[in-house]
Design a protein around this motif. Structure first.
Motif, PDB file in Angstrom:
ATOM      1  N   VAL A 153      15.385   1.113  -4.303  1.00  0.00           N
ATOM      2  CA  VAL A 153      14.994  -0.284  -4.495  1.00  0.00           C
ATOM      3  C   VAL A 153      14.772  -0.865  -3.105  1.00  0.00           C
ATOM      4  O   VAL A 153      15.720  -1.030  -2.334  1.00  0.00           O
ATOM      5  CB  VAL A 153      16.072  -1.076  -5.255  1.00  0.00           C
ATOM      6  CG1 VAL A 153      15.628  -2.528  -5.439  1.00  0.00           C
ATOM      7  CG2 VAL A 153      16.351  -0.432  -6.611  1.00  0.00           C
ATOM      8  N   LEU A 154      13.521  -1.140  -2.762  1.00  0.00           N
ATOM      9  CA  LEU A 154      13.155  -1.565  -1.410  1.00  0.00           C
ATOM     10  C   LEU A 154      13.100  -3.092  -1.365  1.00  0.00           C
ATOM     11  O   LEU A 154      12.067  -3.709  -1.648  1.00  0.00           O
ATOM     12  CB  LEU A 154      11.824  -0.947  -1.006  1.00  0.00           C
ATOM     13  CG  LEU A 154      11.795   0.586  -0.981  1.00  0.00           C
ATOM     14  CD1 LEU A 154      10.404   1.099  -0.649  1.00  0.00           C
ATOM     15  CD2 LEU A 154      12.823   1.144   0.000  1.00  0.00           C
ATOM     16  N   ALA A 177       8.454   4.846  -2.051  1.00  0.00           N
ATOM     17  CA  ALA A 177       8.679   3.787  -3.025  1.00  0.00           C
ATOM     18  C   ALA A 177       8.993   4.385  -4.390  1.00  0.00           C
ATOM     19  O   ALA A 177       9.708   3.789  -5.196  1.00  0.00           O
ATOM     20  CB  ALA A 177       7.452   2.886  -3.125  1.00  0.00           C
ATOM     21  N   ALA A 178       8.468   5.581  -4.646  1.00  0.00           N
ATOM     22  CA  ALA A 178       8.687   6.244  -5.927  1.00  0.00           C
ATOM     23  C   ALA A 178       8.350   7.722  -5.788  1.00  0.00           C
ATOM     24  O   ALA A 178       7.565   8.116  -4.914  1.00  0.00           O
ATOM     25  CB  ALA A 178       7.834   5.617  -7.027  1.00  0.00           C
ATOM     26  N   THR A 179       8.950   8.519  -6.655  1.00  0.00           N
ATOM     27  CA  THR A 179       8.602   9.928  -6.794  1.00  0.00           C
ATOM     28  C   THR A 179       8.451  10.220  -8.276  1.00  0.00           C
ATOM     29  O   THR A 179       8.998   9.519  -9.127  1.00  0.00           O
ATOM     30  CB  THR A 179       9.671  10.857  -6.195  1.00  0.00           C
ATOM     31  OG1 THR A 179      10.896  10.689  -6.924  1.00  0.00           O
ATOM     32  CG2 THR A 179       9.912  10.547  -4.728  1.00  0.00           C
ATOM     33  N   HIS A 200       4.676  20.628  -8.194  1.00  0.00           N
ATOM     34  CA  HIS A 200       5.267  20.073  -9.412  1.00  0.00           C
ATOM     35  C   HIS A 200       5.778  18.640  -9.253  1.00  0.00           C
ATOM     36  O   HIS A 200       6.360  18.107 -10.196  1.00  0.00           O
ATOM     37  CB  HIS A 200       6.405  20.960  -9.955  1.00  0.00           C
ATOM     38  CG  HIS A 200       5.981  22.330 -10.319  1.00  0.00           C
ATOM     39  ND1 HIS A 200       6.859  23.411 -10.334  1.00  0.00           N
ATOM     40  CD2 HIS A 200       4.775  22.833 -10.672  1.00  0.00           C
ATOM     41  CE1 HIS A 200       6.215  24.501 -10.679  1.00  0.00           C
ATOM     42  NE2 HIS A 200       4.948  24.180 -10.885  1.00  0.00           N
ATOM     43  N   PHE A 201       5.619  18.015  -8.099  1.00  0.00           N
ATOM     44  CA  PHE A 201       6.040  16.620  -7.956  1.00  0.00           C
ATOM     45  C   PHE A 201       5.141  15.899  -6.964  1.00  0.00           C
ATOM     46  O   PHE A 201       4.385  16.518  -6.205  1.00  0.00           O
ATOM     47  CB  PHE A 201       7.514  16.520  -7.553  1.00  0.00           C
ATOM     48  CG  PHE A 201       7.857  16.947  -6.152  1.00  0.00           C
ATOM     49  CD1 PHE A 201       7.976  16.007  -5.127  1.00  0.00           C
ATOM     50  CD2 PHE A 201       8.093  18.279  -5.841  1.00  0.00           C
ATOM     51  CE1 PHE A 201       8.309  16.390  -3.836  1.00  0.00           C
ATOM     52  CE2 PHE A 201       8.434  18.676  -4.552  1.00  0.00           C
ATOM     53  CZ  PHE A 201       8.546  17.726  -3.543  1.00  0.00           C
ATOM     54  N   THR A 202       5.229  14.583  -6.990  1.00  0.00           N
ATOM     55  CA  THR A 202       4.442  13.725  -6.108  1.00  0.00           C
ATOM     56  C   THR A 202       5.340  12.648  -5.525  1.00  0.00           C
ATOM     57  O   THR A 202       6.196  12.095  -6.229  1.00  0.00           O
ATOM     58  CB  THR A 202       3.268  13.083  -6.875  1.00  0.00           C
ATOM     59  OG1 THR A 202       2.347  14.105  -7.271  1.00  0.00           O
ATOM     60  CG2 THR A 202       2.535  12.052  -6.029  1.00  0.00           C
ATOM     61  N   VAL A 203       5.139  12.356  -4.257  1.00  0.00           N
ATOM     62  CA  VAL A 203       5.840  11.271  -3.567  1.00  0.00           C
ATOM     63  C   VAL A 203       4.845  10.157  -3.295  1.00  0.00           C
ATOM     64  O   VAL A 203       3.727  10.416  -2.825  1.00  0.00           O
ATOM     65  CB  VAL A 203       6.459  11.767  -2.243  1.00  0.00           C
ATOM     66  CG1 VAL A 203       6.955  10.595  -1.395  1.00  0.00           C
ATOM     67  CG2 VAL A 203       7.596  12.739  -2.520  1.00  0.00           C
ATOM     68  N   LEU A 204       5.233   8.935  -3.596  1.00  0.00           N
ATOM     69  CA  LEU A 204       4.446   7.751  -3.260  1.00  0.00           C
ATOM     70  C   LEU A 204       5.135   7.080  -2.080  1.00  0.00           C
ATOM     71  O   LEU A 204       6.134   6.369  -2.230  1.00  0.00           O
ATOM     72  CB  LEU A 204       4.365   6.806  -4.457  1.00  0.00           C
ATOM     73  CG  LEU A 204       3.686   7.392  -5.703  1.00  0.00           C
ATOM     74  CD1 LEU A 204       3.761   6.407  -6.867  1.00  0.00           C
ATOM     75  CD2 LEU A 204       2.244   7.770  -5.413  1.00  0.00           C
ATOM     76  N   LEU A 205       4.612   7.349  -0.892  1.00  0.00           N
ATOM     77  CA  LEU A 205       5.225   6.889   0.348  1.00  0.00           C
ATOM     78  C   LEU A 205       4.803   5.457   0.652  1.00  0.00           C
ATOM     79  O   LEU A 205       3.618   5.112   0.543  1.00  0.00           O
ATOM     80  CB  LEU A 205       4.813   7.802   1.502  1.00  0.00           C
ATOM     81  CG  LEU A 205       5.386   7.469   2.885  1.00  0.00           C
ATOM     82  CD1 LEU A 205       6.875   7.768   2.946  1.00  0.00           C
ATOM     83  CD2 LEU A 205       4.639   8.243   3.965  1.00  0.00           C
ATOM     84  N   ALA A 238       0.848  -1.196   0.000  1.00  0.00           N
ATOM     85  CA  ALA A 238       0.000   0.000   0.000  1.00  0.00           C
ATOM     86  C   ALA A 238       0.881   1.243   0.000  1.00  0.00           C
ATOM     87  O   ALA A 238       1.852   1.318   0.755  1.00  0.00           O
ATOM     88  CB  ALA A 238      -0.913   0.005   1.226  1.00  0.00           C
ATOM     89  N   LEU A 239       0.556   2.193  -0.853  1.00  0.00           N
ATOM     90  CA  LEU A 239       1.297   3.447  -0.932  1.00  0.00           C
ATOM     91  C   LEU A 239       0.374   4.614  -0.611  1.00  0.00           C
ATOM     92  O   LEU A 239      -0.831   4.564  -0.859  1.00  0.00           O
ATOM     93  CB  LEU A 239       1.897   3.641  -2.333  1.00  0.00           C
ATOM     94  CG  LEU A 239       2.820   2.542  -2.849  1.00  0.00           C
ATOM     95  CD1 LEU A 239       3.346   2.913  -4.237  1.00  0.00           C
ATOM     96  CD2 LEU A 239       3.986   2.307  -1.891  1.00  0.00           C
ATOM     97  N   VAL A 240       0.949   5.677  -0.070  1.00  0.00           N
ATOM     98  CA  VAL A 240       0.223   6.912   0.208  1.00  0.00           C
ATOM     99  C   VAL A 240       0.690   7.967  -0.779  1.00  0.00           C
ATOM    100  O   VAL A 240       1.900   8.208  -0.916  1.00  0.00           O
ATOM    101  CB  VAL A 240       0.475   7.387   1.654  1.00  0.00           C
ATOM    102  CG1 VAL A 240      -0.184   8.743   1.896  1.00  0.00           C
ATOM    103  CG2 VAL A 240      -0.051   6.366   2.651  1.00  0.00           C
ATOM    104  N   THR A 241      -0.242   8.586  -1.481  1.00  0.00           N
ATOM    105  CA  THR A 241       0.079   9.591  -2.492  1.00  0.00           C
ATOM    106  C   THR A 241       0.163  10.969  -1.843  1.00  0.00           C
ATOM    107  O   THR A 241      -0.807  11.440  -1.241  1.00  0.00           O
ATOM    108  CB  THR A 241      -0.987   9.595  -3.600  1.00  0.00           C
ATOM    109  OG1 THR A 241      -1.062   8.295  -4.178  1.00  0.00           O
ATOM    110  CG2 THR A 241      -0.640  10.615  -4.680  1.00  0.00           C
ATOM    111  N   LEU A 242       1.321  11.616  -1.974  1.00  0.00           N
ATOM    112  CA  LEU A 242       1.558  12.924  -1.376  1.00  0.00           C
ATOM    113  C   LEU A 242       1.926  13.924  -2.475  1.00  0.00           C
ATOM    114  O   LEU A 242       3.060  13.936  -2.964  1.00  0.00           O
ATOM    115  CB  LEU A 242       2.690  12.841  -0.353  1.00  0.00           C
ATOM    116  CG  LEU A 242       2.443  11.927   0.857  1.00  0.00           C
ATOM    117  CD1 LEU A 242       3.736  11.755   1.655  1.00  0.00           C
ATOM    118  CD2 LEU A 242       1.346  12.503   1.740  1.00  0.00           C
TER     119      LEU A 242
END
Length: 303
Positions: free
Chosen positions: A177-178, A64-66, A51-56, A43-47
């Motif tokens: 890379v997690l 996990a990704a930006t 101009h950018f987004t973090v997928l926590l 499960a990821l949280v979208t933040l």
């Protein structure tokens, strides 16, 4: 056995604050969506930020990704200023904050580079710069610089200059890379590799290239050394930074992320050896191209 990690209760994506529109999937024209997990148990949280987004990923307390859109023609060379802080939209137990970085040789490594989203009007520029200093946009990287890390830091600049042909725009997806076996330090599993996928228009068509920065231990008894470091509350021993150009599909494989249309428009010619079969698996020796300088990057025709 008691887990060394907090047991966060993954929350839904928090409300989007005014002015933080986040990454725009239509930034290049063709849609480049946010990555999403191929594993239904992740499960990821979208933040969204400016101009950018973090997928926590809350269970790892790291992104996990930006995703960021870089408008090369409107970038502002703003003086470095900012103070690292937690994101109030997310419980503290789901973020790796200052306690991870205190009194050791870890850098708070920006995942979205500080200057990449710093474009637009004055308010956007200052908001974007400040937003990059959220701990949700950081990952621990050893402070020792060498050629590999310097290559990594300059990838976007090189590709803006030499590859993007439509208004010098790029979309950059990046993250750690997690792996499940990453070493534990201060109750956080420390990633030993990082990935980056860069998308742009070439001759009017969507194109992409992908890269991995590997700082894995290069020790005869790596497991014992990692265990000893954890017991002594010391950062894990890390090997030299090595930078590779890799197939976009390999990044999807080792991260368990769906990268949308990007594997199909990869500019790296199809490698002869098989792809990794599971997240964290070692690639075949012919799949990953070591980079000694930016000019080693292959920008051939899409396959």
């Amino acid at each position: 056995m008691t887990s060394p990690f907090p047991d966060p209760d993954p929350a839904p994506a928090p409300a989007q604050p005014d002015g933080q529109a986040g990454y725009d999937p239509a930034f290049l024209g063709p849609i480049v969506p946010l990555p999403h997990p191929t594993d239904p148990d992740i499960a990821l949280v979208t933040l969204p930020y400016t101009h950018f987004t973090v997928l926590l990923r809350p269970d790892r307390r790291l992104a996990a990704a930006t995703a960021v859109g870089i408008d090369g023609g409107r970038l502002v060379d703003l003086k470095r200023e900012g103070q690292w802080r937690l994101d109030p939209r997310v419980p503290e137990a789901q973020q790796a904050g200052e306690a991870l970085y205190a009194d050791n040789d870890f850098d708070r490594g920006h995942l979205v580079r500080r200057l990449d989203p710093v474009w637009g009007d004055d308010a956007e520029v200052r908001a974007a710069n400040a937003d990059t200093f959220h701990f949700t946009n950081a990952a621990p990287q050893h402070a020792a610089f060498n050629q590999g890390k310097q290559l990594w830091a300059g990838l976007e600049d090189f590709l803006l200059t030499h590859a993007a042909t439509f208004d010098r725009k790029l979309v950059v997806l990046t993250g750690p890379v997690l792996r499940p076996a990453d070493p534990v330090y201060r109750k956080v599993r420390i990633p030993l590799a990082f990935w980056k996928v860069v998308a742009f228009l070439q001759d009017g068509a969507l194109a992409a290239t992908a890269y991995v920065l590997d700082q894995s231990p290069d020790l005869p008894n790596a497991s014992a050394a990692l265990a000893a470091a954890e017991a002594a509350d010391q950062p894990p021993p890390l090997g030299a930074y090595r930078t590779f150009q890799v197939p976009v599909s390999d990044v999807a494989d080792i991260t368990a992320l769906d990268l949308g249309p990007l594997p199909a428009v990869d500019l790296l010619p199809a490698p002869p050896s098989p792809a990794p079969t599971a997240p964290g698996a070692e690639p075949g020796p012919d799949r990953w191209r070591p980079l000694g300088r930016h000019e080693d990057i292959v920008l051939g025709p899409p396959r």
